[in-house]
Design an enzyme around this catalytic site. Structure first.
Site, PDB file in Angstrom:
ATOM      1  N   ASP A   1      33.604  40.415 -10.968  1.00 40.92           N
ATOM      2  CA  ASP A   1      34.542  39.693 -10.118  1.00 40.92           C
ATOM      3  C   ASP A   1      34.514  38.211 -10.522  1.00 40.92           C
ATOM      4  O   ASP A   1      35.131  37.834 -11.514  1.00 40.92           O
ATOM      5  CB  ASP A   1      34.103  39.941  -8.666  1.00 40.92           C
ATOM      6  CG  ASP A   1      35.018  39.347  -7.618  1.00 40.92           C
ATOM      7  OD1 ASP A   1      36.175  39.087  -7.920  1.00 40.92           O
ATOM      8  OD2 ASP A   1      34.564  39.142  -6.479  1.00 40.92           O
TER       9      ASP A   1
ATOM     10  N   VAL B   1      38.118  46.407  -3.782  1.00 43.08           N
ATOM     11  CA  VAL B   1      38.153  47.857  -3.977  1.00 43.08           C
ATOM     12  C   VAL B   1      36.863  48.510  -3.483  1.00 43.08           C
ATOM     13  O   VAL B   1      35.810  47.872  -3.412  1.00 43.08           O
ATOM     14  CB  VAL B   1      38.389  48.214  -5.462  1.00 43.08           C
ATOM     15  CG1 VAL B   1      39.737  47.687  -5.938  1.00 43.08           C
ATOM     16  CG2 VAL B   1      37.270  47.688  -6.350  1.00 43.08           C
TER      17      VAL B   1
HETATM   18  P1  IMP Z   1      30.619  38.724  -8.942  1.00 45.81           P
HETATM   19  O1  IMP Z   1      31.573  37.952  -8.071  1.00 45.81           O
HETATM   20  O2  IMP Z   1      31.223  38.969 -10.311  1.00 45.81           O
HETATM   21  O3  IMP Z   1      29.293  38.083  -8.985  1.00 45.81           O
HETATM   22  O4  IMP Z   1      30.488  40.145  -8.267  1.00 45.81           O
HETATM   23  C1  IMP Z   1      29.297  40.530  -7.680  1.00 45.81           C
HETATM   24  C2  IMP Z   1      29.266  41.945  -7.201  1.00 45.81           C
HETATM   25  O5  IMP Z   1      30.058  41.999  -6.035  1.00 45.81           O
HETATM   26  C3  IMP Z   1      29.828  43.034  -8.096  1.00 45.81           C
HETATM   27  O6  IMP Z   1      28.916  43.508  -9.057  1.00 45.81           O
HETATM   28  C4  IMP Z   1      30.097  44.091  -7.068  1.00 45.81           C
HETATM   29  O7  IMP Z   1      28.935  44.838  -6.780  1.00 45.81           O
HETATM   30  C5  IMP Z   1      30.545  43.271  -5.875  1.00 45.81           C
HETATM   31  N1  IMP Z   1      32.005  43.233  -5.832  1.00 45.81           N
HETATM   32  C6  IMP Z   1      32.850  42.341  -6.367  1.00 45.81           C
HETATM   33  N2  IMP Z   1      34.130  42.667  -6.112  1.00 45.81           N
HETATM   34  C7  IMP Z   1      34.070  43.827  -5.419  1.00 45.81           C
HETATM   35  C8  IMP Z   1      35.064  44.692  -4.881  1.00 45.81           C
HETATM   36  O8  IMP Z   1      36.284  44.500  -4.994  1.00 45.81           O
HETATM   37  N3  IMP Z   1      34.594  45.785  -4.221  1.00 45.81           N
HETATM   38  C9  IMP Z   1      33.269  46.071  -4.074  1.00 45.81           C
HETATM   39  N4  IMP Z   1      32.318  45.294  -4.570  1.00 45.81           N
HETATM   40  C10 IMP Z   1      32.721  44.179  -5.239  1.00 45.81           C
END
Ligand code: IMP
Ligand code: MG
Length: 175
Positions: free
Chosen positions: A102, A152
């Site tokens: 994300d 999602v």
């Molecule tokens: P980051 O923002 O890239 O650090 O994302 C961290 C973590 O948040 C990801 O590995 C997912 O486990 C969770 N995450 C981010 N976006 C979503 C989503 O749309 N649905 C569910 N989990 C999410």
């Protein structure tokens, strides 16, 4: 009400496509004595990684990473990454398995910690990518699907610990 974005069949097709690429890329590099170390990021990547490793034509070793943030609903807060047995990762080919990238904050912290273990190589495989939300630049070597700026759930991914068991990926509508 969950709207299906990626069906069970569409996911299975991507999983085998990704597994073919990974197997092809590592087959000359790994052996039973020197397996590919697969590092699923818990909890979200548990189902994806279980399906992926069963499609790999490679010897693998599994080590689980745990990334957690004190979060309220869908926003992340302070980030913690647990890397078990960092000394045993040095000199090995490492493949991090993510459910979704994300903002890139989690992955970027994980990669920083793993680089400190001096692996032979370090790559990333994610089922989903949300490029529009990226804050930290991260290189993704194997990617299943791209999704827009929507939250999602399913196939391992949760909203406040719900929906992980769904066999497909969907969103909750209204966005
Ligand atoms: P980051 O923002 O890239 O650090 O994302 C961290 C973590 O948040 C990801 O590995 C997912 O486990 C969770 N995450 C981010 N976006 C979503 C989503 O749309 N649905 C569910 N989990 C999410
Ligand atoms: Mg995750």
């Amino acid at each position: 009400m969950v709207n299906v974005l990626f069906s069970e069949a569409a996911i299975a097709e991507q999983v085998s496509r990704l597994a073919r690429h990974v197997s092809q890329d590592y087959k000359a590099l790994v052996s039973r004595q020197h397996p590919l170390i697969v590092l699923p990021v818990l909890k979200g990547a548990w189902i994806f990684s279980a399906d992926l490793v069963r499609c790999l034509a490679l010897p693998v070793r599994l080590e689980f990473l745990r990334a957690s943030s004190y979060r309220d609903g869908t926003s992340s807060g302070e980030l913690h990454v647990d890397i078990p047995g960092p000394a045993s990762l040095g000199g090995h080919h490492l493949l991090v398995i993510e459910d979704i990238v994300d903002t890139g904050r989690t992955l970027s912290r994980i990669l920083e910690n793993l680089r400190a273990c001096h692996p032979h190589s370090l790559k990333v495989c994610t089922l989903l990518d949300k490029p529009a939300r990226r804050i930290m630049p991260v290189e993704i070597h194997y990617r299943g699907f791209s999704v827009g700026n929507r939250f999602v759930v399913g196939y391992g991914m949760d909203l406040a610990e719900c929906y992980r068991e769904l066999p497909y990926v969907g969103d909750l509508g209204g966005s």
